[in-house]
Motif scaffolding. Structure first.
Motif, PDB file in Angstrom:
ATOM      1  N   MET A  31      38.295 -12.193  27.938  1.00 21.10           N
ATOM      2  CA  MET A  31      37.205 -13.172  27.792  1.00 21.10           C
ATOM      3  C   MET A  31      36.157 -12.925  28.860  1.00 21.10           C
ATOM      4  O   MET A  31      36.462 -12.743  30.021  1.00 21.10           O
ATOM      5  CB  MET A  31      37.784 -14.576  27.952  1.00 21.10           C
ATOM      6  N   ALA A  32      34.926 -12.969  28.410  1.00 23.23           N
ATOM      7  CA  ALA A  32      33.852 -12.639  29.342  1.00 23.23           C
ATOM      8  C   ALA A  32      33.474 -13.860  30.165  1.00 23.23           C
ATOM      9  O   ALA A  32      33.204 -14.918  29.657  1.00 23.23           O
ATOM     10  CB  ALA A  32      32.647 -12.136  28.570  1.00 23.23           C
ATOM     11  N   VAL A  33      33.476 -13.692  31.444  1.00 17.64           N
ATOM     12  CA  VAL A  33      32.909 -14.729  32.301  1.00 17.64           C
ATOM     13  C   VAL A  33      31.394 -14.604  32.181  1.00 17.64           C
ATOM     14  O   VAL A  33      30.853 -13.512  32.222  1.00 17.64           O
ATOM     15  CB  VAL A  33      33.327 -14.504  33.759  1.00 17.64           C
ATOM     16  N   VAL A  34      30.739 -15.739  31.993  1.00 17.50           N
ATOM     17  CA  VAL A  34      29.295 -15.655  31.807  1.00 17.50           C
ATOM     18  C   VAL A  34      28.647 -15.489  33.172  1.00 17.50           C
ATOM     19  O   VAL A  34      28.717 -16.341  34.031  1.00 17.50           O
ATOM     20  CB  VAL A  34      28.767 -16.926  31.125  1.00 17.50           C
ATOM     21  N   MET A  35      28.060 -14.353  33.382  1.00 17.55           N
ATOM     22  CA  MET A  35      27.315 -14.105  34.607  1.00 17.55           C
ATOM     23  C   MET A  35      25.850 -14.324  34.295  1.00 17.55           C
ATOM     24  O   MET A  35      25.268 -13.657  33.457  1.00 17.55           O
ATOM     25  CB  MET A  35      27.520 -12.669  35.093  1.00 17.55           C
ATOM     26  N   VAL A  70      23.056 -19.941  39.158  1.00 16.52           N
ATOM     27  CA  VAL A  70      24.499 -19.821  39.312  1.00 16.52           C
ATOM     28  C   VAL A  70      24.855 -19.012  40.545  1.00 16.52           C
ATOM     29  O   VAL A  70      25.959 -19.096  41.052  1.00 16.52           O
ATOM     30  CB  VAL A  70      25.105 -19.278  38.009  1.00 16.52           C
ATOM     31  N   ASN A 111      35.043 -24.493  42.319  1.00 13.90           N
ATOM     32  CA  ASN A 111      35.437 -25.131  41.057  1.00 13.90           C
ATOM     33  C   ASN A 111      35.241 -26.641  41.029  1.00 13.90           C
ATOM     34  O   ASN A 111      35.918 -27.345  40.291  1.00 13.90           O
ATOM     35  CB  ASN A 111      36.906 -24.823  40.712  1.00 13.90           C
ATOM     36  N   LEU A 157      31.248 -22.844  32.090  1.00 18.01           N
ATOM     37  CA  LEU A 157      31.336 -21.577  31.354  1.00 18.01           C
ATOM     38  C   LEU A 157      31.701 -20.421  32.281  1.00 18.01           C
ATOM     39  O   LEU A 157      31.573 -19.261  31.899  1.00 18.01           O
ATOM     40  CB  LEU A 157      29.975 -21.256  30.703  1.00 18.01           C
ATOM     41  N   ASP A 158      32.106 -20.736  33.522  1.00 20.03           N
ATOM     42  CA  ASP A 158      32.241 -19.659  34.507  1.00 20.03           C
ATOM     43  C   ASP A 158      33.646 -19.087  34.606  1.00 20.03           C
ATOM     44  O   ASP A 158      33.968 -18.376  35.542  1.00 20.03           O
ATOM     45  CB  ASP A 158      31.760 -20.150  35.882  1.00 20.03           C
ATOM     46  N   GLY A 159      34.494 -19.409  33.643  1.00 22.27           N
ATOM     47  CA  GLY A 159      35.815 -18.781  33.606  1.00 22.27           C
ATOM     48  C   GLY A 159      36.823 -19.397  34.548  1.00 22.27           C
ATOM     49  O   GLY A 159      37.910 -18.858  34.724  1.00 22.27           O
ATOM     50  N   ARG A 160      36.489 -20.527  35.131  1.00 22.64           N
ATOM     51  CA  ARG A 160      37.438 -21.173  36.042  1.00 22.64           C
ATOM     52  C   ARG A 160      38.683 -21.632  35.280  1.00 22.64           C
ATOM     53  O   ARG A 160      38.629 -21.852  34.065  1.00 22.64           O
ATOM     54  CB  ARG A 160      36.766 -22.364  36.730  1.00 22.64           C
ATOM     55  N   PRO A 161      39.814 -21.791  35.973  1.00 17.73           N
ATOM     56  CA  PRO A 161      41.035 -22.211  35.277  1.00 17.73           C
ATOM     57  C   PRO A 161      40.952 -23.675  34.832  1.00 17.73           C
ATOM     58  O   PRO A 161      40.149 -24.455  35.351  1.00 17.73           O
ATOM     59  CB  PRO A 161      42.129 -22.044  36.334  1.00 17.73           C
TER      60      PRO A 161
END
Lengths: 271, 441
Positions: A1-5, A11, A245, B225-229
């Motif tokens: 799965m692509a992390v959106v950069m 960001v 996070n 949307l940053d892929g965090r858990p």
């Protein structure tokens, strides 16, 4: 799965080294205005009282030091709110009724006690984070407290079609300062737990000015000819929440007042 | 168009997939059991390069979640069938009032079915959808079989909250505030939401790294949307905890970590009442079909509740222009604007309703020893003149229904007349002395 950069700007603050301060004001890629996207919080005791207030015991003795009032200095320019004499008497009455000490929806109590929507500017300095969503010509603010939220109309002069708890917000940029004009309040919110209040004639002008990457200087000028002798202004800093996070978490306080509201109407469970 | 012969082997694949993943827990990626249709439409991009789906999206629908049994095998309506159904539906009626001839001339039986209340609240301008069910998978448009464990949970839920109508299987009895559904408690609409009845819009807002979905009613969802858990545990609360990503132009959102306190039901709920959704693993796919249309696919996996995953789809439409008509026929139109939905702030109903439920239960257990001659039941058969002589003029007359209220507007009782005589009275057990001392004069 692509992390959106994300290509530009905003960001990048997430990837910046944590716990550093200062730094240039981030700007949006589309209009080079200050980029307010992020999660912010006022670390202030203004929600207890906008004016000077000493620390104090919990109003409910069994909650001991947990429920104590935190001391703080006034966030009001000049220290005091310029009440009309009769309005000051009403503020004192509110203060006595803020915590009625009996269950049920109590409309003369502090609306926060009932988990009612906090209004503006109180939403900003409740002891909860809030998140700003900014994209071209669109702006929303979502508050952790009860997931209160505001759609903010950019460059609009739209009129409030109806009164509401959170008011009707029109925004514009004054140089690098975001100025939000808020009207259309229903007059049922308070400014704090100390009974400071307004009527439905409330008009708030908020100013959000980034002073560095992680700080916003927040000002709100409050006008209500029914209650105050002149407009007055509060100011306090907002801090970017920079923990890894970080996100708003659930604080749907409707659930937390159900026993308070409905406890006396419960029947024993069916066996 | 898909055919059943294709679906059957896939369904078998799902069972195998479930067995293979039975101990894997939450958070695993979905195996493509049911293939979500793709789209050739390319939406505009935000300045930071994401597909731009921002705006007010409406998903107001009349299509039921499950295909009605009498439409088995029929996936869509023809245009002629759709037009006929639309004609048969109630219009968006103003409240049934004194000026409305249909109400004034209605019989008691007809009044029962007039859209006196709900017709007013439920607008009839639906997003176009010619299907007979929202469920796409299983292909029969019906929920898959529940596990024995879930069936037992649902039965127990109904046993503890029995219906008043012995022919009903719906939980009704209220003893505690948690017996109300989430929406009645003004806490949340279940995620995923489906049919809302009214105020069915959501504002989709994007910022770099985030999507925010502000539902017109109740829910405000914030999706990183940053892929965090995922948060894990039950930290996601009533709406669960959502994580998003882009797959091409499709926004994919996975939701887990729901609270385990709640059961299903409620307005907008996608699952039947009594189904706990703490074990849900939900994958939503927002497939852009055109500038103003998304096909919103939701796959729910919960091996504790259903024997296989299932998927429903709702079309979403952006930038709708709504049309309003008032009692006098004046029409206004305006682009869809969401307003504040202060649900809890005005929720007097729940307290009143709990108080009523408590009184009803007490009466059931120890019926008051008031002779019928002293209660509203004794009004049966009385004439209009006799009722007026006893209580004065009614506060409101709606066709055959007379309403009496207290001076501050609290409803006391209704009397229904046919041929000039009372044929029904609600409630039947109110003491006449209470009416005489409280009625508005």
């Amino acid at each position: 799965m692509a992390v959106v950069m994300v290509a530009l700007g905003a960001v990048a603050t997430f990837q910046a080294p944590a716990y550093s301060q200062g730094g240039a004001i981030p700007r949006t890629s589309w209009d080079r205005k200050p980029d307010l996207n992020g999660i912010w919080q006022a670390f202030s005791t203004a929600n207890w009282d906008l004016e000077d207030h000493e620390g104090g015991p919990s109003p409910v003795f069994v909650t001991g030091a947990w429920g104590a009032t935190l001391p703080g200095l006034s966030v009001v320019e000049g220290g005091k709110i310029p009440y009309k004499p009769e309005a000051l008497a009403k503020r004192e009455e509110n203060r006595r009724n803020a915590l009625p000490g009996k269950p049920g929806r109590n409309l003369s109590a502090d609306p926060e006690l009932n988990c009612f929507l906090p209004g503006v500017p109180r939403a900003t300095y409740l002891p909860h984070p809030f998140q700003i969503f900014q994209s071209p010509n669109r702006l929303w603010m979502v508050y952790q407290f009860s997931y209160a939220r505001r759609e903010i109309f950019m460059n609009g002069k739209s009129e409030a079609p109806i009164d509401s708890w959170m008011g009707w917000s029109n925004a514009r940029w004054d140089g690098d300062t975001l100025v939000i004009d808020v009207r259309g309040f229903n007059g049922q919110t308070w400014f704090d737990r100390a009974g400071n209040y307004h009527t439905d004639a409330l008009h708030v002008v908020e100013r959000y000015r980034m002073i560095d990457r992680d700080h916003i200087l927040y000002e709100a000028t409050i006008e209500d000819p029914n209650v105050f002798t002149r407009p007055w202004t509060i100011s306090l800093p907002l801090y970017r929440r920079i923990e890894k996070n970080v996100q708003l978490l659930q604080f749907r306080c409707q659930e937390y007042v159900e026993e308070f509201f409905y406890g006396e109407f419960v029947s024993p469970p069916r066996q | 168009m898909r055919s059943r012969t294709v679906i059957v082997p896939i369904a078998i694949g799902v069972v195998v997939w479930l067995a293979a993943h039975a101990s894997a827990g939450q958070g695993q990626s979905e195996a493509p059991a049911f293939r979500i249709p793709t789209s050739t439409y390319t939406p505009p991009k935000t300045p930071w390069g994401d597909p731009d789906l921002q705006g007010v999206w409406d998903n107001h629908t009349v299509v039921p979640m499950q295909r009605p049994v009498n439409l088995a095998g029929k996936r869509t309506f023809t245009d002629a069938e759709l037009a006929a159904r639309e004609k048969a539906r109630a219009s968006n009626d103003p409240l049934c009032n004194q000026n409305d001839d249909r109400c004034a001339n209605a019989t008691v039986a007809a009044l029962d079915v007039l859209p006196t209340y709900n017709g007013f609240w439920t607008p009839q301008d639906f997003v176009y959808d010619n299907r007979t069910a929202l469920i796409e998978d299983p292909a029969d448009g019906r929920l898959p079989p529940m596990t024995p464990e879930a069936v037992a949970i649902q039965r127990e839920h109904v046993r503890l909250h029995p219906p008043t109508d012995p022919n009903s299987t719906e939980a009704v009895e209220i003893r505690h505030w948690t017996d109300y559904d989430l929406a009645e408690r003004c806490i949340a609409a279940q995620v995923p939401t489906s049919t809302m009845g009214y105020n069915s819009a959501q504002y989709l807002m994007q910022s770099p790294g985030w999507v925010m979905l502000a539902h017109e009613r109740l829910n405000t969802r914030i999706i990183p949307l940053d892929g965090r858990p995922h948060l894990g545990g039950t930290m996601g609360g009533w709406m669960g905890d959502s994580r998003g990503r882009w797959e091409g132009n499709t926004l994919v959102v996975e939701t887990t970590s729901y609270t385990n306190k709640q059961s299903g039901g409620s307005v907008g709920a996608s699952v039947p009442e009594g189904i706990p959704f703490g074990n849900f693993h939900v994958v939503e796919r927002f497939v852009p079909m055109a500038r103003n249309r998304i096909h919103y696919y939701v796959t729910i996996t919960d091996a504790k509740t259903w024997t296989r995953p299932w998927t429903f789809m709702q079309p979403w439409e952006k930038d709708r222009v709504l049309r309003y008509e008032d009692n006098l026929g004046a029409v206004t139109t305006e682009p869809y604007q969401m307003y504040e939905y202060a649900c809890h702030e005005g929720n007097n109903t729940m307290g009143n309703s709990m108080r009523g439920a408590q009184l009803a239960l007490r009466q059931q257990q120890a019926p008051p020893s008031v002779p019928e001659s002293e209660t509203t039941k004794s009004l049966m058969g009385k004439t209009e003149a006799e009722i007026r002589a006893l209580f004065g003029a009614p506060v409101e007359v709606t066709g055959p229904r007379w309403q009496y209220s207290t001076s501050n507007g609290i409803l006391l009782f209704y009397a229904f007349f046919e041929k000039g005589q009372v044929v029904r009275v609600r409630p039947e057990d109110l003491r006449l002395t209470e009416i005489v001392s409280n009625a508005s004069r």
